[in-house]
Design an enzyme around this catalytic site. Structure first.
Site, mmCIF file in Angstrom:
data_model
loop_
_atom_site.group_PDB
_atom_site.id
_atom_site.type_symbol
_atom_site.label_atom_id
_atom_site.label_comp_id
_atom_site.label_asym_id
_atom_site.label_seq_id
_atom_site.Cartn_x
_atom_site.Cartn_y
_atom_site.Cartn_z
ATOM 1 N N ASP A 95 0.820 -1.210 0.000
ATOM 2 C CA ASP A 95 0.000 0.000 0.000
ATOM 3 C C ASP A 95 0.853 1.260 0.000
ATOM 4 O O ASP A 95 0.572 2.202 -0.721
ATOM 5 C CB ASP A 95 -0.969 -0.018 1.204
ATOM 6 C CG ASP A 95 -0.266 -0.343 2.523
ATOM 7 O OD1 ASP A 95 0.970 -0.517 2.537
ATOM 8 O OD2 ASP A 95 -0.964 -0.445 3.552
ATOM 9 N N ASP A 98 7.099 3.731 3.186
ATOM 10 C CA ASP A 98 7.325 4.727 4.235
ATOM 11 C C ASP A 98 8.828 4.763 4.533
ATOM 12 O O ASP A 98 9.579 5.431 3.836
ATOM 13 C CB ASP A 98 6.473 4.339 5.441
ATOM 14 C CG ASP A 98 6.467 5.388 6.541
ATOM 15 O OD1 ASP A 98 6.664 6.567 6.223
ATOM 16 O OD2 ASP A 98 6.256 5.028 7.719
ATOM 17 N N GLY A 100 10.717 2.153 4.144
ATOM 18 C CA GLY A 100 11.304 1.273 3.130
ATOM 19 C C GLY A 100 11.755 -0.069 3.681
ATOM 20 O O GLY A 100 12.096 -0.966 2.918
ATOM 21 N N LEU A 103 9.567 -3.311 2.334
ATOM 22 C CA LEU A 103 9.823 -3.728 0.951
ATOM 23 C C LEU A 103 11.247 -4.225 0.762
ATOM 24 O O LEU A 103 11.472 -5.240 0.103
ATOM 25 C CB LEU A 103 9.535 -2.572 -0.009
ATOM 26 C CG LEU A 103 8.098 -2.471 -0.517
ATOM 27 C CD1 LEU A 103 7.977 -1.310 -1.499
ATOM 28 C CD2 LEU A 103 7.653 -3.760 -1.192
HETATM 29 P P1 IMP Z 1 7.867 0.813 5.921
HETATM 30 O O1 IMP Z 1 8.483 -0.506 6.221
HETATM 31 O O2 IMP Z 1 8.242 1.863 6.929
HETATM 32 O O3 IMP Z 1 8.071 1.292 4.502
HETATM 33 O O4 IMP Z 1 6.344 0.657 6.219
HETATM 34 C C1 IMP Z 1 5.441 0.241 5.322
HETATM 35 C C2 IMP Z 1 4.227 -0.226 6.063
HETATM 36 O O5 IMP Z 1 3.872 0.637 7.151
HETATM 37 C C3 IMP Z 1 3.062 -0.205 5.108
HETATM 38 O O6 IMP Z 1 2.882 -1.477 4.572
HETATM 39 C C4 IMP Z 1 1.916 0.225 5.968
HETATM 40 O O7 IMP Z 1 1.268 -0.919 6.467
HETATM 41 C C5 IMP Z 1 2.494 0.947 7.134
HETATM 42 N N1 IMP Z 1 2.339 2.426 7.011
HETATM 43 C C6 IMP Z 1 3.299 3.335 6.751
HETATM 44 N N2 IMP Z 1 2.800 4.579 6.693
HETATM 45 C C7 IMP Z 1 1.467 4.452 6.922
HETATM 46 C C8 IMP Z 1 0.373 5.408 6.989
HETATM 47 O O8 IMP Z 1 0.501 6.625 6.806
HETATM 48 N N3 IMP Z 1 -0.844 4.879 7.257
HETATM 49 C C9 IMP Z 1 -1.050 3.550 7.453
HETATM 50 N N4 IMP Z 1 -0.084 2.635 7.390
HETATM 51 C C10 IMP Z 1 1.182 3.083 7.138
HETATM 52 MG MG MG Z 2 1.221 -2.786 5.304
#
Ligand code: IMP
Ligand code: MG
Length: 172
Positions: A95, A98, A100, A103
């Site tokens: 979705d 953020d 990273g 992923l």
């Molecule tokens: P990352 O590992 O920090 O890139 O986080 C990605 C995951 O954090 C996504 O798959 C979302 O589930 C969650 N996430 C990050 N930002 C948001 C937000 O603004 N709203 C809701 N979920 C978020």
């Molecule tokens: Mg997620």
């Protein structure tokens, strides 16, 4: 209170564009779209219906947010429904990008599991938040550093069903 950031019609138009790009790029290839649960559920359902080439769908669960918080915690990956991706061209679907970490970690996992290639697609990318160097191959929208909900994205497991992407205002 949720304030609309990206209306439903705009999301659908953009998702259809991404679908056309993916369709063109994966002609004749053994494509497996691996959706990262739970946030990419709605995107998965909408996106795959715009792609008219053969593809497989698989699911992986990853979570880094615990309950009523908007800051990420430890990344937990559940691969019990994970597919056999050996010899497949994998497109990881999430979705939002953020920090990273999610992923980047899953790209490595898919490569370790024998994927032929691994690319990434996200509906949203937040600016100024990335801690890991990873550029999504397909991206719907770039958004400001606000906590968003809807179209699959949750806050404490609520709001996923909203048809638009909105900014969650937690002030009373
Ligand atoms: P990352 O590992 O920090 O890139 O986080 C990605 C995951 O954090 C996504 O798959 C979302 O589930 C969650 N996430 C990050 N930002 C948001 C937000 O603004 N709203 C809701 N979920 C978020
Ligand atoms: Mg997620």
């Amino acid at each position: 209170m949720v304030e609309i950031l990206i209306p439903e019609a705009e999301i659908h138009a953009r998702v259809a564009e991404l679908g056309r790009q993916i369709e063109a790029d994966y002609q004749g290839k053994p494509l497996t779209i691996v959706a990262i649960l739970t946030g990419s559920l709605i995107l998965l359902a909408d996106l795959i219906r715009t792609i008219q080439i053969p593809l497989r769908v698989a699911l992986i669960q990853a979570s880094s947010y615990k309950g009523a918080t908007t800051t990420a915690g430890v990344l937990i990956i559940n691969e019990s429904f994970a597919p056999d991706v050996s010899g497949r061209d994998v497109l990881l679907l999430d979705d939002i990008l953020d920090t990273g970490h999610t992923l980047a970690t899953l790209v490595r996992r898919m490569a370790d599991r024998g994927a032929l290639s691994v690319r990434t697609a996200v509906l949203l990318q937040k600016v100024g938040r990335q801690e890991v160097k990873i550029e999504p191959d397909y991206r719907g929208f770039t958004i400001p550093d606000k906590f968003v909900v809807g179209y699959g994205l949750d806050y404490d497991d609520d709001y996923r069903h909203l048809p638009y992407v909105g900014v969650l205002n937690l002030e009373p």
